[in-house]
Design a protein around this motif. Structure first.
Motif, PDB file in Angstrom:
ATOM      1  N   ALA A  35     -12.670   9.652  -6.154  1.00 24.40           N
ATOM      2  CA  ALA A  35     -12.920   8.248  -6.488  1.00 24.40           C
ATOM      3  C   ALA A  35     -11.730   7.637  -7.212  1.00 24.40           C
ATOM      4  CB  ALA A  35     -14.182   8.131  -7.333  1.00 24.40           C
ATOM      5  N   ILE A  36     -11.074   8.417  -8.075  1.00 27.99           N
ATOM      6  CA  ILE A  36      -9.920   7.914  -8.823  1.00 27.99           C
ATOM      7  C   ILE A  36      -8.711   7.751  -7.904  1.00 27.99           C
ATOM      8  CG2 ILE A  36      -8.262   8.474 -10.651  1.00 27.99           C
ATOM      9  CD1 ILE A  36     -10.566   9.931 -12.098  1.00 27.99           C
ATOM     10  N   LEU A  37      -8.393   8.787  -7.131  1.00 21.58           N
ATOM     11  CA  LEU A  37      -7.190   8.752  -6.296  1.00 21.58           C
ATOM     12  C   LEU A  37      -7.329   7.787  -5.129  1.00 21.58           C
ATOM     13  CD1 LEU A  37      -6.176  12.531  -6.207  1.00 21.58           C
ATOM     14  CD2 LEU A  37      -5.387  10.727  -7.744  1.00 21.58           C
ATOM     15  N   ASP A  38      -8.564   7.544  -4.666  1.00 18.47           N
ATOM     16  CA  ASP A  38      -8.781   6.597  -3.567  1.00 18.47           C
ATOM     17  C   ASP A  38      -8.803   5.153  -4.050  1.00 18.47           C
ATOM     18  OD1 ASP A  38      -8.897   8.751  -1.924  1.00 18.47           O
ATOM     19  OD2 ASP A  38     -11.077   8.759  -1.697  1.00 18.47           O
ATOM     20  N   GLY A  39      -8.675   4.943  -5.364  1.00 19.52           N
ATOM     21  CA  GLY A  39      -8.646   3.594  -5.899  1.00 19.52           C
ATOM     22  C   GLY A  39     -10.003   2.937  -6.020  1.00 19.52           C
ATOM     23  N   GLN A  40     -11.090   3.718  -5.967  1.00 18.98           N
ATOM     24  CA  GLN A  40     -12.431   3.154  -6.072  1.00 18.98           C
ATOM     25  C   GLN A  40     -12.798   2.838  -7.520  1.00 18.98           C
ATOM     26  OE1 GLN A  40     -15.148   5.780  -4.077  1.00 18.98           O
ATOM     27  NE2 GLN A  40     -13.901   5.923  -2.227  1.00 18.98           N
ATOM     28  N   GLY A  94       0.876   6.007 -11.568  1.00 18.43           N
ATOM     29  CA  GLY A  94       1.649   6.932 -10.747  1.00 18.43           C
ATOM     30  C   GLY A  94       1.404   6.727  -9.269  1.00 18.43           C
ATOM     31  N   LEU A  95       0.150   6.370  -8.924  1.00 19.39           N
ATOM     32  CA  LEU A  95      -0.163   6.119  -7.523  1.00 19.39           C
ATOM     33  C   LEU A  95       0.509   4.851  -7.033  1.00 19.39           C
ATOM     34  CD1 LEU A  95      -3.950   7.026  -7.448  1.00 19.39           C
ATOM     35  CD2 LEU A  95      -2.055   8.374  -6.571  1.00 19.39           C
ATOM     36  N   ARG A  96       0.553   3.822  -7.881  1.00 18.53           N
ATOM     37  CA  ARG A  96       1.143   2.551  -7.473  1.00 18.53           C
ATOM     38  C   ARG A  96       2.643   2.675  -7.218  1.00 18.53           C
ATOM     39  NH1 ARG A  96      -2.638   0.225 -11.109  1.00 18.53           N
ATOM     40  NH2 ARG A  96      -1.162   0.343 -12.841  1.00 18.53           N
ATOM     41  N   ASP A  97       3.277   3.631  -7.914  1.00 15.68           N
ATOM     42  CA  ASP A  97       4.713   3.818  -7.715  1.00 15.68           C
ATOM     43  C   ASP A  97       5.049   4.183  -6.276  1.00 15.68           C
ATOM     44  OD1 ASP A  97       5.164   3.248 -10.335  1.00 15.68           O
ATOM     45  OD2 ASP A  97       5.271   5.349 -10.986  1.00 15.68           O
ATOM     46  N   PHE A  98       4.059   4.805  -5.594  1.00 16.50           N
ATOM     47  CA  PHE A  98       4.296   5.256  -4.226  1.00 16.50           C
ATOM     48  C   PHE A  98       3.719   4.305  -3.197  1.00 16.50           C
ATOM     49  CE2 PHE A  98       4.473   9.057  -6.849  1.00 16.50           C
ATOM     50  CZ  PHE A  98       5.641   9.645  -6.396  1.00 16.50           C
ATOM     51  N   ALA A  99       3.057   3.227  -3.642  1.00 20.87           N
ATOM     52  CA  ALA A  99       2.428   2.297  -2.710  1.00 20.87           C
ATOM     53  C   ALA A  99       3.419   1.220  -2.288  1.00 20.87           C
ATOM     54  CB  ALA A  99       1.214   1.646  -3.371  1.00 20.87           C
ATOM     55  N   PRO A 100       3.470   0.816  -1.005  1.00 15.74           N
ATOM     56  CA  PRO A 100       4.367  -0.248  -0.567  1.00 15.74           C
ATOM     57  C   PRO A 100       3.927  -1.585  -1.130  1.00 15.74           C
ATOM     58  CG  PRO A 100       2.901   0.407   1.217  1.00 15.74           C
ATOM     59  CD  PRO A 100       2.677   1.381   0.106  1.00 15.74           C
ATOM     60  N   GLU A 101       4.897  -2.457  -1.440  1.00 16.82           N
ATOM     61  CA  GLU A 101       4.560  -3.748  -2.003  1.00 16.82           C
ATOM     62  C   GLU A 101       3.834  -4.619  -0.998  1.00 16.82           C
ATOM     63  OE1 GLU A 101       8.021  -5.535  -3.564  1.00 16.82           O
ATOM     64  OE2 GLU A 101       8.398  -3.964  -5.057  1.00 16.82           O
ATOM     65  N   SER A 102       4.171  -4.483   0.266  1.00 13.72           N
ATOM     66  CA  SER A 102       3.498  -5.269   1.300  1.00 13.72           C
ATOM     67  C   SER A 102       3.412  -4.441   2.557  1.00 13.72           C
ATOM     68  CB  SER A 102       4.275  -6.562   1.577  1.00 13.72           C
ATOM     69  OG  SER A 102       5.590  -6.261   2.007  1.00 13.72           O
ATOM     70  N   PRO A 103       2.415  -4.719   3.393  1.00 16.15           N
ATOM     71  CA  PRO A 103       2.267  -3.928   4.615  1.00 16.15           C
ATOM     72  C   PRO A 103       3.494  -4.055   5.497  1.00 16.15           C
ATOM     73  CG  PRO A 103       0.360  -5.348   4.237  1.00 16.15           C
ATOM     74  CD  PRO A 103       1.396  -5.752   3.255  1.00 16.15           C
ATOM     75  N   VAL A 104       3.853  -2.936   6.139  1.00 17.74           N
ATOM     76  CA  VAL A 104       4.973  -2.932   7.070  1.00 17.74           C
ATOM     77  C   VAL A 104       4.444  -3.140   8.465  1.00 17.74           C
ATOM     78  CG1 VAL A 104       6.892  -1.587   7.993  1.00 17.74           C
ATOM     79  CG2 VAL A 104       6.269  -1.404   5.566  1.00 17.74           C
ATOM     80  N   VAL A 105       4.894  -4.191   9.121  1.00 18.91           N
ATOM     81  CA  VAL A 105       4.429  -4.505  10.468  1.00 18.91           C
ATOM     82  C   VAL A 105       5.497  -4.085  11.460  1.00 18.91           C
ATOM     83  CG1 VAL A 105       3.642  -6.311  12.022  1.00 18.91           C
ATOM     84  CG2 VAL A 105       3.104  -6.449   9.579  1.00 18.91           C
ATOM     85  N   ALA A 106       5.133  -3.229  12.383  1.00 16.98           N
ATOM     86  CA  ALA A 106       6.087  -2.756  13.377  1.00 16.98           C
ATOM     87  C   ALA A 106       6.305  -3.825  14.432  1.00 16.98           C
ATOM     88  CB  ALA A 106       5.572  -1.472  14.024  1.00 16.98           C
ATOM     89  N   THR A 107       7.558  -4.096  14.745  1.00 12.27           N
ATOM     90  CA  THR A 107       7.875  -5.062  15.795  1.00 12.27           C
ATOM     91  C   THR A 107       8.794  -4.408  16.801  1.00 12.27           C
ATOM     92  OG1 THR A 107       9.764  -5.914  14.568  1.00 12.27           O
ATOM     93  CG2 THR A 107       7.651  -7.006  14.214  1.00 12.27           C
ATOM     94  N   ASN A 108       8.694  -4.861  18.024  1.00 15.51           N
ATOM     95  CA  ASN A 108       9.543  -4.324  19.087  1.00 15.51           C
ATOM     96  C   ASN A 108       9.790  -5.427  20.100  1.00 15.51           C
ATOM     97  OD1 ASN A 108      10.843  -2.925  21.095  1.00 15.51           O
ATOM     98  ND2 ASN A 108       9.464  -1.159  21.019  1.00 15.51           N
ATOM     99  N   ASP A 109      10.936  -6.091  19.954  1.00 22.23           N
ATOM    100  CA  ASP A 109      11.241  -7.206  20.842  1.00 22.23           C
ATOM    101  C   ASP A 109      11.571  -6.736  22.246  1.00 22.23           C
ATOM    102  OD1 ASP A 109      10.870  -8.847  18.686  1.00 22.23           O
ATOM    103  OD2 ASP A 109      13.008  -8.874  18.129  1.00 22.23           O
TER     104      ASP A 109
END
Length: 508
Positions: A35-40, A94-109
């Protein structure tokens, strides 16, 4: 002010699993950590009092108290006097240090992404090699006549627990916790030198022994170091499938060596030995026939090795499992010219899941095997090495071997009697040691079909065709292990197997 999680959430989160085998305290700890590590749980959230949570879960209050205490020690919770327990904010930081600030969206032109075709990239898929197959849930079958599994009723749980606890003492931890790099636990090497190998007539110095993750890794290291496309390995036929697959995986050419009731016969191989760089043998209990190579043949094989300049790889996987109480002298014990690489197991008769084996050979070879092992796994788990060294030193291993010899002797006698009574049409090799019986059915028997039919009747056996280089050679053979089946299950199991055999018998 710290927020308090609603009671309804706790009731939902901490439902006791119905089929869980871990303790209630461990279940509570695992669910809280999840519950703690999953952010609940928010930072600094207040947990229920021990009495409140115990009432919700239907467990003793002390169980919750101990779970809370351990989580405080591990840094997941903070205990505040007269206020209760709270989620440690530093844990979430400590968990937030490893979390991305914003979602990464994959693009392929350039259009849709093209995934690699892995089947084309894997030149020789190991999964397509012929292997011994055993159901993962074999313990759920009524009559598991399979080899290489342990019987929980014979496992020395208290003795092993004692050795594990000794290895966890403050003074011992410093011996196994550091990275050993290429080294092994010195106490285990010493026990192998002084307690294990002398029983086989083998004497070696510490730099002539290397520990491996079971015999399997030992054989892989040897093949990886010594074999290539220009190497020819003489191989018992029938023989151990995993060893065959390992040599084939290194591109070695395999030369079949016929096996009779005494293992391979040096005098019957013609010019085969002259073409070999290495010869792989299981002289103590030939796999899968269980035949024991007589001393005369062992000396003759060593003479051929000198004459034709090949090296013998002796797989002594089951050397300790003999009903007489005295192991047969190893082929290595007769070797005077360093022409035998000796592979042994420490865990085969104890607990196969421990994966402890070793290689004895010339120090030049052992030095290179250590260097190669370093590239793969550094070294086998040092804690297990230290615990097993203690297990040997305290005499627990010798006592276990005596118990196993008695139990396996009884089971083998019961199995042979049941076969003679219920399946007189089959022939089997007299069992004098080991933990399996090699059975030859009548010419019309299809052992692969028999194994499938028997499995449907809750009887597990091992078809013999996988042990032969040519699948058709072993069509009517099968192996019956007795290490994992209780004594009182053997006769009814053979009786049930006999019904499956009768179903194949021609009517005319």
């Amino acid at each position: 002010m710290p927020s308090r999680v609603p009671t309804a959430l706790w009731a939902q989160q901490f439902q006791r699993p119905s089929a869980c085998k871990t303790s209630l305290q461990d279940q509570i700890r695992q669910m809280l950590v999840a519950a703690i590590l999953d952010g609940q749980l928010p930072s600094d959230a207040a947990l229920p009092s021990s009495r409140e949570l115990a009432d919700q879960l239907g467990v003793a209050r002390n169980t919750v108290v101990l779970a809370y205490q351990l989580l405080v020690e591990e840094g997941y919770l903070i205990s505040r006097e007269r206020s209760g327990h709270f989620v440690n904010p530093k844990m979430l930081e400590g968990l937030r240090d490893f979390a991305p600030e914003s979602p990464v969206v994959a693009t392929n032109d350039a259009g849709p992404a093209t995934r690699p075709v892995w089947r084309d990239r894997i030149a020789h898929p190991p999964s397509e090699q012929r292997n011994i197959v055993k159901p993962a849930n074999w313990q759920n079958y009524a009559f598991p006549f399979i080899y290489g599994q342990f019987d929980q009723s014979l496992f020395p749980a208290n003795d092993w627990r004692e050795c594990c606890m000794k290895a966890l003492s403050v003074m011992e931890i410093r011996n196994w916790a550091p990275d050993l790099i290429e080294r092994d636990d010195e106490s285990l090497i010493q026990q192998i030198r002084t307690r294990v190998l002398p029983r086989r007539g083998v004497f070696a110095m510490p730099d002539e022994i290397v520990i491996t993750n079971g015999c399997q890794q030992a054989l892989y290291l040897i093949a990886d170091l010594l074999c290539d496309a220009d190497t020819t390995v003489g191989f018992e036929n029938p023989g151990y499938p995993d060893a065959r697959n390992i040599f084939e995986n290194r591109k070695a050419r395999l030369l079949p060596l016929a096996v009779d009731s005494n293992g391979i016969s040096p005098d019957a191989q013609g010019d085969s030995f002259a073409r070999c760089n290495y010869v792989y043998v299981t002289p103590s209990h030939q796999c899968p026939t269980t035949a024991t190579m007589p001393i005369e043949r062992r000396r003759a094989l060593l003479d051929r090795a000198t004459q034709h300049d090949f090296v013998i790889i002796e797989d002594d996987y089951e050397s300790e499992n003999t009903f007489s109480g005295t192991p047969h002298p190893a082929l290595k014990s007769l070797d005077k010219a360093d022409r035998v690489i000796y592979v042994g197991s420490l865990s085969k008769t104890f607990a196969p899941g421990l994966r402890l084996g070793y290689v004895v050979g010339p120090r030049e070879l052992i030095r290179e095997l250590r260097a190669l092992r370093r590239l793969m796994v550094r070294h086998p788990v040092a804690y297990i090495q230290r615990a097993f060294a203690t297990f040997l030193a305290l005499g627990h291993h010798d006592a276990l071997l005596r118990r196993l010899a008695h139990a396996y002797s009884e089971r083998s006698q019961a199995l042979m009697a049941a076969l003679a009574n219920h399946l007189p049409e089959v022939r089997y090799v007299q069992v004098t040691g080991g933990a399996s019986c090699w059975v030859e059915g009548p010419p019309w028997l299809d052992a692969a079909r028999l194994a499938a039919d028997a499995q449907a009747a809750s009887v597990l056996i091992e078809p013999g065709n996988v042990f032969f280089m040519n699948d058709d050679e072993g069509r009517r053979y099968f192996r019956m292990g007795f290490s994992a089946i209780p004594l009182d299950k053997i006769e009814p199991g053979v009786r049930a197997l006999a019904q499956c055999v009768r179903a194949q018998q021609p009517t005319s």
